[in-house]
Motif scaffolding. Structure first.
Motif, PDB file in Angstrom:
ATOM      1  N   ALA A  33       0.829  -1.202   0.000  1.00  0.00           N
ATOM      2  CA  ALA A  33       0.000   0.000   0.000  1.00  0.00           C
ATOM      3  C   ALA A  33       0.866   1.256   0.000  1.00  0.00           C
ATOM      4  O   ALA A  33       1.961   1.267   0.565  1.00  0.00           O
ATOM      5  CB  ALA A  33      -0.922   0.000   1.210  1.00  0.00           C
TER       6      ALA A  33
ATOM      7  N   LYS B 155       0.405   5.862  -0.130  1.00  0.00           N
ATOM      8  CA  LYS B 155      -0.462   7.042  -0.027  1.00  0.00           C
ATOM      9  C   LYS B 155       0.062   8.098  -0.993  1.00  0.00           C
ATOM     10  O   LYS B 155       0.232   9.265  -0.644  1.00  0.00           O
ATOM     11  CB  LYS B 155      -0.504   7.551   1.412  1.00  0.00           C
ATOM     12  CG  LYS B 155      -1.179   6.566   2.340  1.00  0.00           C
ATOM     13  CD  LYS B 155      -1.256   7.074   3.759  1.00  0.00           C
ATOM     14  CE  LYS B 155      -1.936   6.010   4.616  1.00  0.00           C
ATOM     15  NZ  LYS B 155      -1.887   6.319   6.023  1.00  0.00           N
TER      16      LYS B 155
ATOM     17  N   GLY C 155      -3.154   7.712  -5.389  1.00  0.00           N
ATOM     18  CA  GLY C 155      -4.170   6.831  -5.956  1.00  0.00           C
ATOM     19  C   GLY C 155      -4.288   6.874  -7.469  1.00  0.00           C
ATOM     20  O   GLY C 155      -3.575   7.597  -8.151  1.00  0.00           O
TER      21      GLY C 155
ATOM     22  N   ARG D 131     -10.381   6.078 -11.620  1.00  0.00           N
ATOM     23  CA  ARG D 131     -11.178   4.866 -11.859  1.00  0.00           C
ATOM     24  C   ARG D 131     -10.855   4.221 -13.196  1.00  0.00           C
ATOM     25  O   ARG D 131     -10.802   3.006 -13.304  1.00  0.00           O
ATOM     26  CB  ARG D 131     -12.665   5.201 -11.828  1.00  0.00           C
ATOM     27  CG  ARG D 131     -13.262   4.938 -10.515  1.00  0.00           C
ATOM     28  CD  ARG D 131     -14.767   4.985 -10.559  1.00  0.00           C
ATOM     29  NE  ARG D 131     -15.175   5.199  -9.182  1.00  0.00           N
ATOM     30  CZ  ARG D 131     -16.258   5.792  -8.818  1.00  0.00           C
ATOM     31  NH1 ARG D 131     -17.096   6.224  -9.699  1.00  0.00           N
ATOM     32  NH2 ARG D 131     -16.526   5.949  -7.551  1.00  0.00           N
TER      33      ARG D 131
ATOM     34  N   GLN E 101      -7.579   2.394 -12.843  1.00  0.00           N
ATOM     35  CA  GLN E 101      -7.750   1.204 -12.011  1.00  0.00           C
ATOM     36  C   GLN E 101      -8.440   0.091 -12.787  1.00  0.00           C
ATOM     37  O   GLN E 101      -8.077  -1.079 -12.667  1.00  0.00           O
ATOM     38  CB  GLN E 101      -8.556   1.558 -10.763  1.00  0.00           C
ATOM     39  CG  GLN E 101      -8.629   0.433  -9.762  1.00  0.00           C
ATOM     40  CD  GLN E 101      -9.361   0.838  -8.494  1.00  0.00           C
ATOM     41  OE1 GLN E 101      -9.536   2.010  -8.208  1.00  0.00           O
ATOM     42  NE2 GLN E 101      -9.790  -0.152  -7.736  1.00  0.00           N
TER      43      GLN E 101
ATOM     44  N   THR F 111      -7.389  -1.772  -4.676  1.00  0.00           N
ATOM     45  CA  THR F 111      -8.247  -0.761  -4.065  1.00  0.00           C
ATOM     46  C   THR F 111      -7.499   0.558  -4.164  1.00  0.00           C
ATOM     47  O   THR F 111      -6.352   0.653  -3.712  1.00  0.00           O
ATOM     48  CB  THR F 111      -8.525  -1.081  -2.578  1.00  0.00           C
ATOM     49  OG1 THR F 111      -9.025  -2.411  -2.489  1.00  0.00           O
ATOM     50  CG2 THR F 111      -9.506  -0.116  -1.981  1.00  0.00           C
ATOM     51  N   SER F 112      -8.124   1.544  -4.782  1.00  0.00           N
ATOM     52  CA  SER F 112      -7.452   2.819  -4.955  1.00  0.00           C
ATOM     53  C   SER F 112      -8.457   3.952  -4.858  1.00  0.00           C
ATOM     54  O   SER F 112      -9.579   3.836  -5.344  1.00  0.00           O
ATOM     55  CB  SER F 112      -6.741   2.869  -6.310  1.00  0.00           C
ATOM     56  OG  SER F 112      -5.935   4.024  -6.410  1.00  0.00           O
ATOM     57  N   GLU F 113      -8.040   5.018  -4.223  1.00  0.00           N
ATOM     58  CA  GLU F 113      -8.874   6.207  -4.135  1.00  0.00           C
ATOM     59  C   GLU F 113      -8.049   7.385  -4.627  1.00  0.00           C
ATOM     60  O   GLU F 113      -6.988   7.694  -4.056  1.00  0.00           O
ATOM     61  CB  GLU F 113      -9.344   6.429  -2.703  1.00  0.00           C
ATOM     62  CG  GLU F 113     -10.374   7.523  -2.601  1.00  0.00           C
ATOM     63  CD  GLU F 113     -10.987   7.631  -1.215  1.00  0.00           C
ATOM     64  OE1 GLU F 113     -11.576   8.689  -0.938  1.00  0.00           O
ATOM     65  OE2 GLU F 113     -10.882   6.681  -0.421  1.00  0.00           O
ATOM     66  N   GLU F 114      -8.537   8.004  -5.684  1.00  0.00           N
ATOM     67  CA  GLU F 114      -7.820   9.131  -6.275  1.00  0.00           C
ATOM     68  C   GLU F 114      -7.640  10.227  -5.228  1.00  0.00           C
ATOM     69  O   GLU F 114      -8.562  10.563  -4.498  1.00  0.00           O
ATOM     70  CB  GLU F 114      -8.590   9.656  -7.487  1.00  0.00           C
ATOM     71  CG  GLU F 114      -7.755  10.512  -8.397  1.00  0.00           C
ATOM     72  CD  GLU F 114      -8.417  10.792  -9.727  1.00  0.00           C
ATOM     73  OE1 GLU F 114      -7.771  11.418 -10.564  1.00  0.00           O
ATOM     74  OE2 GLU F 114      -9.576  10.387  -9.933  1.00  0.00           O
TER      75      GLU F 114
ATOM     76  N   GLY G 273      -4.531   7.093  -2.176  1.00  0.00           N
ATOM     77  CA  GLY G 273      -3.501   6.071  -2.329  1.00  0.00           C
ATOM     78  C   GLY G 273      -4.055   4.786  -2.906  1.00  0.00           C
ATOM     79  O   GLY G 273      -5.234   4.701  -3.257  1.00  0.00           O
ATOM     80  N   THR G 274      -3.182   3.785  -2.981  1.00  0.00           N
ATOM     81  CA  THR G 274      -3.520   2.507  -3.606  1.00  0.00           C
ATOM     82  C   THR G 274      -3.039   1.364  -2.735  1.00  0.00           C
ATOM     83  O   THR G 274      -1.973   1.444  -2.123  1.00  0.00           O
ATOM     84  CB  THR G 274      -2.851   2.406  -5.001  1.00  0.00           C
ATOM     85  OG1 THR G 274      -3.340   3.474  -5.814  1.00  0.00           O
ATOM     86  CG2 THR G 274      -3.128   1.070  -5.671  1.00  0.00           C
ATOM     87  N   ARG G 275      -3.832   0.293  -2.716  1.00  0.00           N
ATOM     88  CA  ARG G 275      -3.425  -0.950  -2.060  1.00  0.00           C
ATOM     89  C   ARG G 275      -3.671  -2.086  -3.037  1.00  0.00           C
ATOM     90  O   ARG G 275      -4.750  -2.203  -3.609  1.00  0.00           O
ATOM     91  CB  ARG G 275      -4.229  -1.192  -0.775  1.00  0.00           C
ATOM     92  CG  ARG G 275      -3.749  -2.430  -0.003  1.00  0.00           C
ATOM     93  CD  ARG G 275      -4.545  -2.701   1.263  1.00  0.00           C
ATOM     94  NE  ARG G 275      -5.889  -3.137   0.936  1.00  0.00           N
ATOM     95  CZ  ARG G 275      -7.002  -2.470   1.248  1.00  0.00           C
ATOM     96  NH1 ARG G 275      -6.946  -1.331   1.889  1.00  0.00           N
ATOM     97  NH2 ARG G 275      -8.175  -2.955   0.911  1.00  0.00           N
TER      98      ARG G 275
END
Length: 158
Positions: A80, A82, A85, A88, A91, A129-132, A135-137
């Motif tokens: 992960a 931070k 991200g 969408r 991703q 799993t990522s949120e703009e 971060g990304t995991r």
């Protein structure tokens, strides 16, 4: 190599128990690939990359990134960051062969796809799993064997 701007945090809870049957070099390559992706996502920024291992139990069949996983225990190894991200659209394409957001001289677009193939070939899958803006995991799920003969090195039928 990680730059001095980045820290690698390894979080391995004491309750991780089980055996996965995978080539060590393949697991190492997958983890190095994911860590390199997280490093590249940070660019010149400072940050932390977290490597975590937990056991996840699936109660019923579950579709993960197009792979149908059977009920049972899985080693869930995640990397992960931070670093901001993914959008969408990015991703949605991240596991596609030859897809990359990097320049042609930096990436081939095979990294995440190769990790997916490795996980799938060993009874698992990859989940992103990522949120703009956050971060990304990336979770690599690998089936834990319930066959104690395999866990101890004995081969069934031998």
């Amino acid at each position: 190599a990680l730059s001095s701007r980045l820290q690698l945090e390894i979080d391995e809870p004491a309750d991780v128990a089980g055996t996965v049957i995978v080539p060590a070099s393949s697991l190492e390559a997958a983890l190095l690939n994911l860590i390199a992706n997280a490093r590249d996502a940070y660019g010149e920024k400072e940050g932390t990359i977290t490597l975590r291992a937990v056991v996840r139990r699936l109660q019923g069949p579950r579709l993960v990134s197009g792979n149908l996983l059977s009920p049972g225990r899985y080693l869930d190894v995640s990397v992960a960051d931070k670093a901001g991200g993914m959008a969408r659209e990015v991703q949605a394409k991240a596991l596609t062969p030859f897809f990359t957001t990097k320049s042609a001289d930096v990436g081939t677009g095979l990294g995440l796809h190769t990790v997916m193939i490795f996980a799938r070939d060993h009874g698992g899958s990859v989940e992103i799993t990522s949120e703009e803006g956050i971060g990304t995991r990336v979770n690599v799920l690998l089936r834990i064997t319930e066959d104690n003969r395999l866990a101890t090195g004995d081969r069934p039928g031998a």
